[in-house]
Design an enzyme around this catalytic site. Structure first.
Site, PDB file in Angstrom:
ATOM      1  CE1 TYR A 219      -3.829  -2.343   5.325  1.00  0.00           C
ATOM      2  CE2 TYR A 219      -3.453  -0.014   4.877  1.00  0.00           C
ATOM      3  CZ  TYR A 219      -3.722  -1.296   4.420  1.00  0.00           C
ATOM      4  OH  TYR A 219      -3.863  -1.533   3.074  1.00  0.00           O
TER       5      TYR A 219
ATOM      6  CB  SER B 245      -0.860   0.007   1.262  1.00  0.00           C
ATOM      7  OG  SER B 245      -1.510   1.259   1.416  1.00  0.00           O
TER       8      SER B 245
END
Ligand SMILES: NC(=O)c1ccc[n+]([C@@H]2O[C@H](COP(=O)([O-])OP(=O)(O)OC[C@H]3O[C@@H](n4cnc5c(N)ncnc54)[C@H](OP(=O)(O)O)[C@@H]3O)[C@@H](O)[C@H]2O)c1
Length: 274
Positions: free
Chosen positions: A157, A144
Protein backbone atom coordinates in the site's frame (compact mmCIF):
# COMPACT_ATOMS: atom_id res chain seq x y z
CA UNK A 1 -7.89 30.19 -8.60
CA UNK A 2 -7.10 26.82 -10.18
CA UNK A 3 -10.56 25.25 -10.15
CA UNK A 4 -12.36 25.87 -13.45
CA UNK A 5 -15.49 27.99 -13.12
CA UNK A 6 -18.53 25.70 -12.79
CA UNK A 7 -20.96 25.60 -15.72
CA UNK A 8 -24.11 23.54 -16.46
CA UNK A 9 -22.11 21.30 -18.81
CA UNK A 10 -19.00 20.82 -16.69
CA UNK A 11 -18.50 18.08 -14.12
CA UNK A 12 -16.06 16.89 -11.50
CA UNK A 13 -15.52 13.14 -11.83
CA UNK A 14 -14.86 11.70 -8.37
CA UNK A 15 -13.76 8.07 -8.07
CA UNK A 16 -14.47 6.23 -4.84
CA UNK A 17 -17.41 8.52 -4.09
CA UNK A 18 -19.50 5.80 -2.41
CA UNK A 19 -17.77 6.21 0.94
CA UNK A 20 -15.36 8.14 3.15
CA UNK A 21 -13.10 10.84 1.79
CA UNK A 22 -14.39 10.53 -1.79
CA UNK A 23 -18.01 11.12 -0.74
CA UNK A 24 -16.88 14.16 1.23
CA UNK A 25 -14.83 15.52 -1.67
CA UNK A 26 -17.99 15.28 -3.81
CA UNK A 27 -19.96 17.13 -1.08
CA UNK A 28 -17.25 19.80 -0.89
CA UNK A 29 -17.21 20.33 -4.67
CA UNK A 30 -21.02 20.45 -4.82
CA UNK A 31 -21.04 23.06 -2.03
CA UNK A 32 -18.80 25.18 -4.27
CA UNK A 33 -21.23 24.87 -7.19
CA UNK A 34 -19.51 22.14 -9.20
CA UNK A 35 -21.61 19.44 -10.82
CA UNK A 36 -20.29 16.03 -9.82
CA UNK A 37 -20.09 12.60 -11.44
CA UNK A 38 -19.98 9.97 -8.72
CA UNK A 39 -17.99 6.84 -9.57
CA UNK A 40 -17.55 3.56 -7.64
CA UNK A 41 -18.78 -0.04 -7.74
CA UNK A 42 -21.63 0.31 -5.21
CA UNK A 43 -24.18 2.23 -7.25
CA UNK A 44 -26.80 2.12 -4.48
CA UNK A 45 -24.47 4.13 -2.25
CA UNK A 46 -23.72 6.56 -5.08
CA UNK A 47 -27.46 7.07 -5.64
CA UNK A 48 -27.96 7.92 -1.96
CA UNK A 49 -25.28 10.59 -2.21
CA UNK A 50 -26.76 11.81 -5.51
CA UNK A 51 -30.13 12.27 -3.76
CA UNK A 52 -28.40 14.32 -1.07
CA UNK A 53 -26.56 16.59 -3.54
CA UNK A 54 -28.90 16.88 -6.51
CA UNK A 55 -30.84 19.87 -5.12
CA UNK A 56 -27.62 21.87 -5.33
CA UNK A 57 -25.90 20.82 -8.57
CA UNK A 58 -26.22 18.36 -11.46
CA UNK A 59 -25.20 14.92 -10.23
CA UNK A 60 -24.44 11.87 -12.37
CA UNK A 61 -23.86 8.34 -11.13
CA UNK A 62 -21.61 5.91 -12.99
CA UNK A 63 -21.01 2.42 -11.63
CA UNK A 64 -17.46 1.48 -12.57
CA UNK A 65 -14.81 -0.89 -11.27
CA UNK A 66 -11.67 1.20 -11.79
CA UNK A 67 -9.55 -1.94 -11.50
CA UNK A 68 -11.10 -3.10 -14.78
CA UNK A 69 -9.16 -1.68 -17.75
CA UNK A 70 -12.11 -1.91 -20.18
CA UNK A 71 -14.51 -0.22 -17.73
CA UNK A 72 -11.97 2.54 -17.07
CA UNK A 73 -11.41 3.11 -20.78
CA UNK A 74 -15.13 3.91 -21.22
CA UNK A 75 -15.56 6.11 -18.14
CA UNK A 76 -14.72 9.57 -19.52
CA UNK A 77 -16.48 8.70 -22.81
CA UNK A 78 -19.63 7.96 -20.81
CA UNK A 79 -19.32 11.40 -19.18
CA UNK A 80 -19.14 12.95 -22.67
CA UNK A 81 -22.14 10.91 -23.85
CA UNK A 82 -24.12 12.52 -21.04
CA UNK A 83 -23.31 15.93 -22.52
CA UNK A 84 -20.70 16.84 -19.91
CA UNK A 85 -17.07 17.92 -19.97
CA UNK A 86 -14.70 16.53 -17.35
CA UNK A 87 -13.25 19.77 -16.00
CA UNK A 88 -12.13 18.23 -12.71
CA UNK A 89 -10.94 14.66 -12.01
CA UNK A 90 -10.47 13.34 -8.49
CA UNK A 91 -8.56 10.04 -8.30
CA UNK A 92 -9.64 9.05 -4.82
CA UNK A 93 -10.63 5.36 -5.09
CA UNK A 94 -8.19 3.35 -3.04
CA UNK A 95 -7.71 0.09 -1.17
CA UNK A 96 -4.85 -1.31 0.87
CA UNK A 97 -3.60 -4.58 2.25
CA UNK A 98 -2.70 -4.56 5.93
CA UNK A 99 -0.48 -7.13 7.65
CA UNK A 100 2.51 -9.19 6.68
CA UNK A 101 3.23 -9.90 3.02
CA UNK A 102 3.94 -13.49 4.07
CA UNK A 103 0.23 -13.86 4.94
CA UNK A 104 -1.42 -11.70 2.28
CA UNK A 105 -3.00 -13.29 -0.82
CA UNK A 106 -1.16 -12.37 -4.02
CA UNK A 107 -4.46 -11.25 -5.59
CA UNK A 108 -4.99 -8.67 -2.85
CA UNK A 109 -1.46 -7.33 -3.27
CA UNK A 110 -2.05 -6.91 -7.01
CA UNK A 111 -5.58 -5.52 -6.67
CA UNK A 112 -4.28 -2.51 -4.77
CA UNK A 113 -1.80 -1.81 -7.56
CA UNK A 114 -4.63 -1.86 -10.12
CA UNK A 115 -6.81 0.55 -8.11
CA UNK A 116 -4.17 2.82 -6.54
CA UNK A 117 -1.66 2.96 -9.40
CA UNK A 118 -3.00 1.64 -12.72
CA UNK A 119 -6.35 3.47 -12.48
CA UNK A 120 -4.62 6.72 -11.49
CA UNK A 121 -2.26 6.62 -14.50
CA UNK A 122 -5.05 5.56 -16.84
CA UNK A 123 -7.68 8.14 -15.85
CA UNK A 124 -5.14 10.94 -15.38
CA UNK A 125 -3.65 10.34 -18.84
CA UNK A 126 -7.06 10.33 -20.50
CA UNK A 127 -8.15 13.46 -18.61
CA UNK A 128 -4.90 15.33 -19.35
CA UNK A 129 -5.29 14.56 -23.07
CA UNK A 130 -8.75 16.18 -22.98
CA UNK A 131 -7.78 19.08 -20.73
CA UNK A 132 -4.50 20.28 -22.25
CA UNK A 133 -6.01 21.11 -25.69
CA UNK A 134 -8.78 23.02 -23.84
CA UNK A 135 -6.16 24.85 -21.77
CA UNK A 136 -8.19 24.19 -18.65
CA UNK A 137 -8.69 21.49 -16.02
CA UNK A 138 -7.83 20.33 -12.54
CA UNK A 139 -6.86 16.92 -11.13
CA UNK A 140 -6.71 15.94 -7.48
CA UNK A 141 -4.90 12.70 -6.64
CA UNK A 142 -5.26 11.14 -3.21
CA UNK A 143 -1.98 9.81 -1.84
CA UNK A 144 -1.22 9.20 1.83
CA UNK A 145 1.36 10.12 4.44
CA UNK A 146 2.22 6.39 4.18
CA UNK A 147 3.66 7.20 0.74
CA UNK A 148 6.55 9.16 2.26
CA UNK A 149 8.35 6.19 3.79
CA UNK A 150 8.66 2.40 3.66
CA UNK A 151 5.95 0.94 5.88
CA UNK A 152 6.30 -2.59 7.32
CA UNK A 153 2.72 -3.77 7.87
CA UNK A 154 1.46 -1.90 4.79
CA UNK A 155 4.37 -2.50 2.43
CA UNK A 156 2.51 -2.71 -0.88
CA UNK A 157 0.00 0.00 0.00
CA UNK A 158 2.72 2.49 1.00
CA UNK A 159 4.58 1.76 -2.25
CA UNK A 160 1.44 2.50 -4.31
CA UNK A 161 1.04 5.82 -2.50
CA UNK A 162 4.74 6.65 -3.03
CA UNK A 163 3.94 6.22 -6.71
CA UNK A 164 0.96 8.59 -6.48
CA UNK A 165 3.10 11.26 -4.79
CA UNK A 166 5.97 11.03 -7.28
CA UNK A 167 3.68 10.80 -10.32
CA UNK A 168 1.49 13.74 -9.33
CA UNK A 169 4.41 16.00 -8.50
CA UNK A 170 6.20 15.16 -11.75
CA UNK A 171 3.10 15.69 -13.87
CA UNK A 172 2.30 18.95 -12.09
CA UNK A 173 5.75 20.18 -13.17
CA UNK A 174 5.23 18.96 -16.74
CA UNK A 175 1.85 20.70 -17.06
CA UNK A 176 2.89 24.05 -15.58
CA UNK A 177 1.72 26.83 -17.90
CA UNK A 178 -0.84 24.68 -19.76
CA UNK A 179 -3.84 25.82 -17.70
CA UNK A 180 -4.19 22.29 -16.29
CA UNK A 181 -3.22 21.86 -12.68
CA UNK A 182 -2.71 18.93 -10.33
CA UNK A 183 -2.76 18.67 -6.58
CA UNK A 184 -2.00 15.93 -4.13
CA UNK A 185 -3.98 15.19 -0.97
CA UNK A 186 -1.95 13.14 1.52
CA UNK A 187 -4.16 12.25 4.48
CA UNK A 188 -2.92 10.77 7.72
CA UNK A 189 -5.37 8.43 9.51
CA UNK A 190 -9.08 9.09 8.83
CA UNK A 191 -12.07 7.05 10.12
CA UNK A 192 -13.67 5.59 6.98
CA UNK A 193 -14.47 2.12 5.65
CA UNK A 194 -10.84 1.68 4.59
CA UNK A 195 -9.80 -0.52 7.55
CA UNK A 196 -12.93 -2.70 7.42
CA UNK A 197 -12.37 -3.25 3.69
CA UNK A 198 -8.82 -4.35 4.51
CA UNK A 199 -10.16 -6.74 7.17
CA UNK A 200 -8.49 -4.77 9.96
CA UNK A 201 -9.99 -4.14 13.39
CA UNK A 202 -10.46 -0.36 13.60
CA UNK A 203 -9.97 -0.36 17.41
CA UNK A 204 -6.55 -1.98 17.16
CA UNK A 205 -5.57 0.62 14.60
CA UNK A 206 -6.94 3.50 16.66
CA UNK A 207 -4.91 2.32 19.64
CA UNK A 208 -1.70 2.23 17.59
CA UNK A 209 -2.01 5.69 16.05
CA UNK A 210 -2.22 8.60 18.53
CA UNK A 211 -5.54 10.48 18.69
CA UNK A 212 -4.03 13.77 17.54
CA UNK A 213 -3.13 12.26 14.14
CA UNK A 214 -6.76 11.39 13.25
CA UNK A 215 -8.74 13.88 11.17
CA UNK A 216 -12.42 13.94 10.23
CA UNK A 217 -13.04 12.92 6.64
CA UNK A 218 -14.86 16.13 5.73
CA UNK A 219 -11.96 18.27 6.99
CA UNK A 220 -9.53 16.21 4.92
CA UNK A 221 -11.73 16.52 1.84
CA UNK A 222 -11.98 20.30 2.29
CA UNK A 223 -8.19 20.59 2.59
CA UNK A 224 -7.77 18.68 -0.68
CA UNK A 225 -10.25 20.81 -2.61
CA UNK A 226 -8.72 23.98 -1.11
CA UNK A 227 -5.25 22.86 -2.25
CA UNK A 228 -6.54 22.32 -5.78
CA UNK A 229 -8.45 25.60 -5.78
CA UNK A 230 -5.49 27.52 -4.39
CA UNK A 231 -3.06 25.78 -6.80
CA UNK A 232 -0.92 24.77 -3.83
CA UNK A 233 0.32 21.46 -5.25
CA UNK A 234 0.12 19.29 -2.16
CA UNK A 235 -1.50 19.19 1.24
CA UNK A 236 -1.20 16.96 4.29
CA UNK A 237 -4.08 17.93 6.56
CA UNK A 238 -3.05 18.64 10.17
CA UNK A 239 0.30 19.72 11.62
CA UNK A 240 0.83 16.45 13.58
CA UNK A 241 0.53 14.40 10.36
CA UNK A 242 2.85 16.81 8.54
CA UNK A 243 5.47 16.46 11.27
CA UNK A 244 5.22 12.67 11.58
CA UNK A 245 5.34 12.21 7.80
CA UNK A 246 8.51 14.32 7.59
CA UNK A 247 10.04 12.58 10.60
CA UNK A 248 9.44 9.12 9.11
CA UNK A 249 10.56 10.31 5.66
CA UNK A 250 14.00 11.32 6.94
CA UNK A 251 14.50 8.95 9.88
CA UNK A 252 17.41 6.54 9.26
CA UNK A 253 15.92 3.29 7.96
CA UNK A 254 17.80 1.21 10.58
CA UNK A 255 15.70 3.01 13.24
CA UNK A 256 12.43 3.42 11.33
CA UNK A 257 11.98 -0.13 10.05
CA UNK A 258 12.24 -2.00 13.40
CA UNK A 259 10.07 0.67 15.05
CA UNK A 260 7.25 0.21 12.55
CA UNK A 261 7.69 -3.56 12.47
CA UNK A 262 7.19 -3.76 16.25
CA UNK A 263 4.31 -1.29 16.42
CA UNK A 264 2.19 -1.95 13.36
CA UNK A 265 -1.19 -3.40 14.46
CA UNK A 266 -1.46 -5.54 11.33
CA UNK A 267 1.88 -7.21 12.05
CA UNK A 268 1.02 -7.61 15.75
CA UNK A 269 -2.22 -9.33 14.71
CA UNK A 270 -0.37 -11.64 12.35
CA UNK A 271 2.26 -12.47 15.00
CA UNK A 272 -0.35 -13.34 17.59
CA UNK A 273 -2.25 -15.51 15.06
CA UNK A 274 0.79 -17.66 14.32
N1 LIG B 1 -8.74 6.40 5.67
C1 LIG B 1 -7.47 6.70 5.81
O1 LIG B 1 -6.93 6.66 6.95
C2 LIG B 1 -6.66 7.12 4.62
C3 LIG B 1 -5.39 7.66 4.87
C4 LIG B 1 -4.60 8.05 3.80
C5 LIG B 1 -5.09 7.93 2.51
N2 LIG B 1 -6.32 7.39 2.30
C6 LIG B 1 -6.77 7.28 0.91
O2 LIG B 1 -8.00 7.95 0.76
C7 LIG B 1 -8.71 7.39 -0.34
C8 LIG B 1 -10.14 7.12 0.08
O3 LIG B 1 -10.15 6.13 1.09
P1 LIG B 1 -11.19 6.13 2.30
O4 LIG B 1 -10.38 6.19 3.53
O5 LIG B 1 -12.25 7.12 2.07
O6 LIG B 1 -11.70 4.62 2.19
P2 LIG B 1 -13.15 3.99 1.95
O7 LIG B 1 -14.15 4.61 2.86
O8 LIG B 1 -12.93 2.53 2.03
O9 LIG B 1 -13.48 4.42 0.45
C9 LIG B 1 -12.82 3.84 -0.65
C10 LIG B 1 -13.57 4.17 -1.91
O10 LIG B 1 -12.87 3.60 -3.02
C11 LIG B 1 -13.80 2.91 -3.82
N3 LIG B 1 -13.17 1.79 -4.52
C12 LIG B 1 -12.40 0.80 -4.01
N4 LIG B 1 -12.08 -0.07 -4.97
C13 LIG B 1 -12.67 0.36 -6.11
C14 LIG B 1 -12.75 -0.13 -7.44
N5 LIG B 1 -12.12 -1.26 -7.80
N6 LIG B 1 -13.45 0.58 -8.36
C15 LIG B 1 -14.08 1.71 -8.02
N7 LIG B 1 -14.04 2.24 -6.76
C16 LIG B 1 -13.36 1.55 -5.84
C17 LIG B 1 -14.87 2.40 -2.86
O11 LIG B 1 -16.09 2.22 -3.57
P3 LIG B 1 -16.78 0.81 -3.93
O12 LIG B 1 -16.36 -0.18 -2.89
O13 LIG B 1 -18.25 1.14 -3.90
O14 LIG B 1 -16.30 0.49 -5.30
C18 LIG B 1 -14.98 3.60 -1.92
O15 LIG B 1 -15.86 4.55 -2.45
C19 LIG B 1 -7.93 6.15 -0.76
O16 LIG B 1 -7.16 6.45 -1.89
C20 LIG B 1 -7.06 5.86 0.44
O17 LIG B 1 -5.90 5.17 0.08
C21 LIG B 1 -7.12 6.98 3.33
Amino acid sequence: MALPTPSPTSTAVVTGASSGIGADIARELADRGHGVTLVARREDRLRELADELSGRVRVEVIGCDVADAAARAGLLDEVERRGLTTEILVNNAGIGTIGSVAKTPVDAELAQVRVNVEAVIDLTTRAVQQMVPRGRGAILNVGSTAGYHPFPGQVGYAATKAFVINYTQGLRGELAGTGVTLALLNPGPVRTEFLATAGMDARAFAAAFPKFLWKPSREVARAGVDALDGDRGAVTPGLPSQISARLFQFMPRRLLLPLLKNQHPGLKRDRSAS
